[in-house]
Design a protein around this motif. Sequence first.
Motif, PDB file in Angstrom:
ATOM      1  N   GLN A 109       0.842  -1.196   0.000  1.00  0.00           N
ATOM      2  CA  GLN A 109       0.000   0.000   0.000  1.00  0.00           C
ATOM      3  C   GLN A 109       0.878   1.247   0.000  1.00  0.00           C
ATOM      4  OE1 GLN A 109      -3.151  -1.923   0.708  1.00  0.00           O
ATOM      5  NE2 GLN A 109      -3.624  -0.338  -0.818  1.00  0.00           N
ATOM      6  N   SER A 110       1.011   1.896  -1.133  1.00  0.00           N
ATOM      7  CA  SER A 110       1.750   3.153  -1.197  1.00  0.00           C
ATOM      8  C   SER A 110       1.662   3.719  -2.608  1.00  0.00           C
ATOM      9  CB  SER A 110       3.217   2.957  -0.815  1.00  0.00           C
ATOM     10  OG  SER A 110       3.984   4.074  -1.242  1.00  0.00           O
ATOM     11  N   ALA A 111       0.872   4.754  -2.758  1.00  0.00           N
ATOM     12  CA  ALA A 111       0.672   5.341  -4.086  1.00  0.00           C
ATOM     13  C   ALA A 111       2.009   5.807  -4.650  1.00  0.00           C
ATOM     14  CB  ALA A 111      -0.302   6.505  -3.994  1.00  0.00           C
ATOM     15  N   LYS A 112       2.804   6.405  -3.770  1.00  0.00           N
ATOM     16  CA  LYS A 112       4.090   6.920  -4.223  1.00  0.00           C
ATOM     17  C   LYS A 112       4.968   5.803  -4.772  1.00  0.00           C
ATOM     18  CE  LYS A 112       8.020   9.721  -2.985  1.00  0.00           C
ATOM     19  NZ  LYS A 112       8.531  10.825  -2.173  1.00  0.00           N
ATOM     20  N   LEU A 113       4.959   4.683  -4.074  1.00  0.00           N
ATOM     21  CA  LEU A 113       5.789   3.560  -4.496  1.00  0.00           C
ATOM     22  C   LEU A 113       5.468   3.140  -5.923  1.00  0.00           C
ATOM     23  CD1 LEU A 113       7.811   1.314  -4.014  1.00  0.00           C
ATOM     24  CD2 LEU A 113       6.045   0.010  -2.861  1.00  0.00           C
ATOM     25  N   VAL A 114       4.188   2.978  -6.219  1.00  0.00           N
ATOM     26  CA  VAL A 114       3.783   2.517  -7.546  1.00  0.00           C
ATOM     27  C   VAL A 114       4.247   3.486  -8.617  1.00  0.00           C
ATOM     28  CG1 VAL A 114       1.877   1.667  -8.914  1.00  0.00           C
ATOM     29  CG2 VAL A 114       1.690   1.704  -6.442  1.00  0.00           C
ATOM     30  N   ASP A 115       3.996   4.751  -8.374  1.00  0.00           N
ATOM     31  CA  ASP A 115       4.326   5.731  -9.396  1.00  0.00           C
ATOM     32  C   ASP A 115       5.828   5.870  -9.594  1.00  0.00           C
ATOM     33  OD1 ASP A 115       1.650   5.990  -9.681  1.00  0.00           O
ATOM     34  OD2 ASP A 115       1.471   7.828  -8.508  1.00  0.00           O
ATOM     35  N   LYS A 116       6.560   5.824  -8.486  1.00  0.00           N
ATOM     36  CA  LYS A 116       8.010   5.897  -8.585  1.00  0.00           C
ATOM     37  C   LYS A 116       8.584   4.665  -9.281  1.00  0.00           C
ATOM     38  CE  LYS A 116       9.447   9.743  -6.619  1.00  0.00           C
ATOM     39  NZ  LYS A 116      10.422  10.656  -7.243  1.00  0.00           N
ATOM     40  N   LEU A 117       7.982   3.546  -8.985  1.00  0.00           N
ATOM     41  CA  LEU A 117       8.430   2.298  -9.611  1.00  0.00           C
ATOM     42  C   LEU A 117       8.222   2.376 -11.119  1.00  0.00           C
ATOM     43  CD1 LEU A 117       9.486  -0.594  -9.025  1.00  0.00           C
ATOM     44  CD2 LEU A 117       7.094  -1.324  -8.943  1.00  0.00           C
ATOM     45  N   GLU A 118       7.076   2.878 -11.497  1.00  0.00           N
ATOM     46  CA  GLU A 118       6.764   3.006 -12.923  1.00  0.00           C
ATOM     47  C   GLU A 118       7.802   3.903 -13.602  1.00  0.00           C
ATOM     48  OE1 GLU A 118       3.240   5.260 -13.838  1.00  0.00           O
ATOM     49  OE2 GLU A 118       2.831   4.009 -15.585  1.00  0.00           O
ATOM     50  N   GLU A 119       8.115   4.999 -12.933  1.00  0.00           N
ATOM     51  CA  GLU A 119       9.090   5.933 -13.478  1.00  0.00           C
ATOM     52  C   GLU A 119      10.466   5.254 -13.588  1.00  0.00           C
ATOM     53  OE1 GLU A 119       9.251   9.491 -11.120  1.00  0.00           O
ATOM     54  OE2 GLU A 119      11.141  10.116 -12.057  1.00  0.00           O
ATOM     55  N   PHE A 120      10.823   4.543 -12.527  1.00  0.00           N
ATOM     56  CA  PHE A 120      12.113   3.849 -12.490  1.00  0.00           C
ATOM     57  C   PHE A 120      12.240   2.861 -13.645  1.00  0.00           C
ATOM     58  CE2 PHE A 120      14.758   0.350 -10.556  1.00  0.00           C
ATOM     59  CZ  PHE A 120      15.953   1.058 -10.530  1.00  0.00           C
ATOM     60  N   LEU A 121      11.114   2.252 -14.007  1.00  0.00           N
ATOM     61  CA  LEU A 121      11.120   1.249 -15.080  1.00  0.00           C
ATOM     62  C   LEU A 121      10.939   1.893 -16.444  1.00  0.00           C
ATOM     63  CD1 LEU A 121       8.880  -1.407 -13.319  1.00  0.00           C
ATOM     64  CD2 LEU A 121      11.354  -1.530 -13.664  1.00  0.00           C
ATOM     65  N   ASN A 122      10.849   3.227 -16.433  1.00  0.00           N
ATOM     66  CA  ASN A 122      10.697   3.968 -17.675  1.00  0.00           C
ATOM     67  C   ASN A 122       9.338   3.795 -18.347  1.00  0.00           C
ATOM     68  OD1 ASN A 122      11.902   5.514 -19.968  1.00  0.00           O
ATOM     69  ND2 ASN A 122      13.623   5.172 -18.546  1.00  0.00           N
ATOM     70  N   PHE A 123       8.300   3.826 -17.534  1.00  0.00           N
ATOM     71  CA  PHE A 123       6.924   3.779 -18.033  1.00  0.00           C
ATOM     72  C   PHE A 123       6.674   2.664 -19.046  1.00  0.00           C
ATOM     73  CE2 PHE A 123       7.890   8.003 -16.500  1.00  0.00           C
ATOM     74  CZ  PHE A 123       6.812   8.248 -15.662  1.00  0.00           C
ATOM     75  N   PRO A 124       6.896   1.440 -18.613  1.00  0.00           N
ATOM     76  CA  PRO A 124       6.676   0.314 -19.534  1.00  0.00           C
ATOM     77  C   PRO A 124       5.199   0.170 -19.872  1.00  0.00           C
ATOM     78  CG  PRO A 124       6.949  -0.488 -17.296  1.00  0.00           C
ATOM     79  CD  PRO A 124       7.229   0.982 -17.255  1.00  0.00           C
TER      80      PRO A 124
END
Lengths: 220, 220
Positions: A109-124
């Motif tokens: 549970q963490s909105a920030k985590l998901v969005d940061k992860l997506e960014e880290f993966l370069n918006f796959p």
Amino acid sequence: MLSYTEENYLKALLKLSFQNEDKPEAGTNEMAAYLGVKPATATDMLKKLKEKDLVTYQKYGKILLTDTGKKNAIAILRKHRLWETFLYEKLDFSWDEVHEVAEQLEHIQSAKLVDKLEEFLNFPEFDPHGDPIPKANGEIPILAKTLLSALEPGSSCKVAAVKDTSTLFLQYLQKLQITIGTKIKILEVIAFDGSLSIQIEDEEPRTVSMKFADSLFVQR
Amino acid sequence: MLSYTEENYLKALLKLSFQNEDKPEAGTNEMAAYLGVKPATATDMLKKLKEKDLVTYQKYGKILLTDTGKKNAIAILRKHRLWETFLYEKLDFSWDEVHEVAEQLEHIQSAKLVDKLEEFLNFPEFDPHGDPIPKANGEIPILAKTLLSALEPGSSCKVAAVKDTSTLFLQYLQKLQITIGTKIKILEVIAFDGSLSIQIEDEEPRTVSMKFADSLFVQR
DNA sequence: TATAAAAGTTAGACTAACCTAACAAATAAA
DNA sequence: TTTATTTGTTAGGTTAGTCTAACTTTTATA
């Protein structure tokens, strides 16, 4: 706030709605089977989900996600597929290992985590199995794809996604060195049993079964 | 297999054993308070943990982790600190945001995940708060560290870890641009109230309280 | 359309993790 | 050393999520 279990029920309903393309409703037994619980258990949970306005359903009727329910389910699917991508691309997990761990990670549970992860993966846009990763706003990218079995002899294509995600199939693909994006040319279709002679990238031709061709999505 | 809750109890006992340096036992109330549950609840769980041979304890006695219990607790701590490092270094989480999410991530069950994560992070020895990250074999790196308040005027040091991990303190550090490794020189100690005049890296001197100096670990 | 099969529900029970209230033991203070 | 305080336990209750067994409704079939 949804419990771990509630989230799993919502995700199951979303998955089932993809499976039953034309009509997105699900039945109690169907859902219970999918989740590995008894129908009685599913009925109980259904009441709770209805109470929370996450599904519409009445006794002995079909189950349908409400808008809120669907939104939640998509958010979970998004997390699942982002984590799968992370495990595959960054931690060298193999195709068939990612699912199990992502099943756990999707509940963090963490909105920030998901969005940061997506960014880290370069918006796959697609996960390691070729399945679309929902965007933060809930949009799901679509990719025109057909089963390998639907192609004519002589045509070429690229592997887009797997329909069957069983370990056995994924390991077989790995052995054949097929991943998302691999080029395949159909050389011949054997009328007798529907098996296919194919060329993977520029390798020697080889034969695969009809079952195989029915389990792989490709892009023309 | 340990439940999410059981894991939290073990971790709490390990943390308490660090706090009570000389004697690593804990009491029921102490543990309950740490976990935010009532003593009665802790007693129940203790019986269960004893049954599973994770703690030694008898009625009205002190609680101590067994070897197995300690091994498990260290494994959880290892995961926690690796995830904190991941969040901080790879996903740009700030110092004070990592803990809460790592509390969830530490319960993910996958040996491969932990080891691959460690490798991905390049085998870090310390987490963003300067706390040591246990190795896969359970070893915990030690760093000779003292409280900033223990240093003499005139001496220099590097920030090694935070003793207080509260959000308020971490945010204050951030404002002062202090992180692990930051160089600090003690210019003067005010006898009146124990406050310190310090120089952070090569900035202008500034004054911090005794409470501050008691909350920061440094390396000579 | 009557009936058998399939699908779904209800009732009652269990376990894990929590609680409150009442009690018991250990420790500190008078 | 008696008493008060702190610490810890027990008993009984709650909730979420599961189960089995018995029952009801719907659907399919003869």
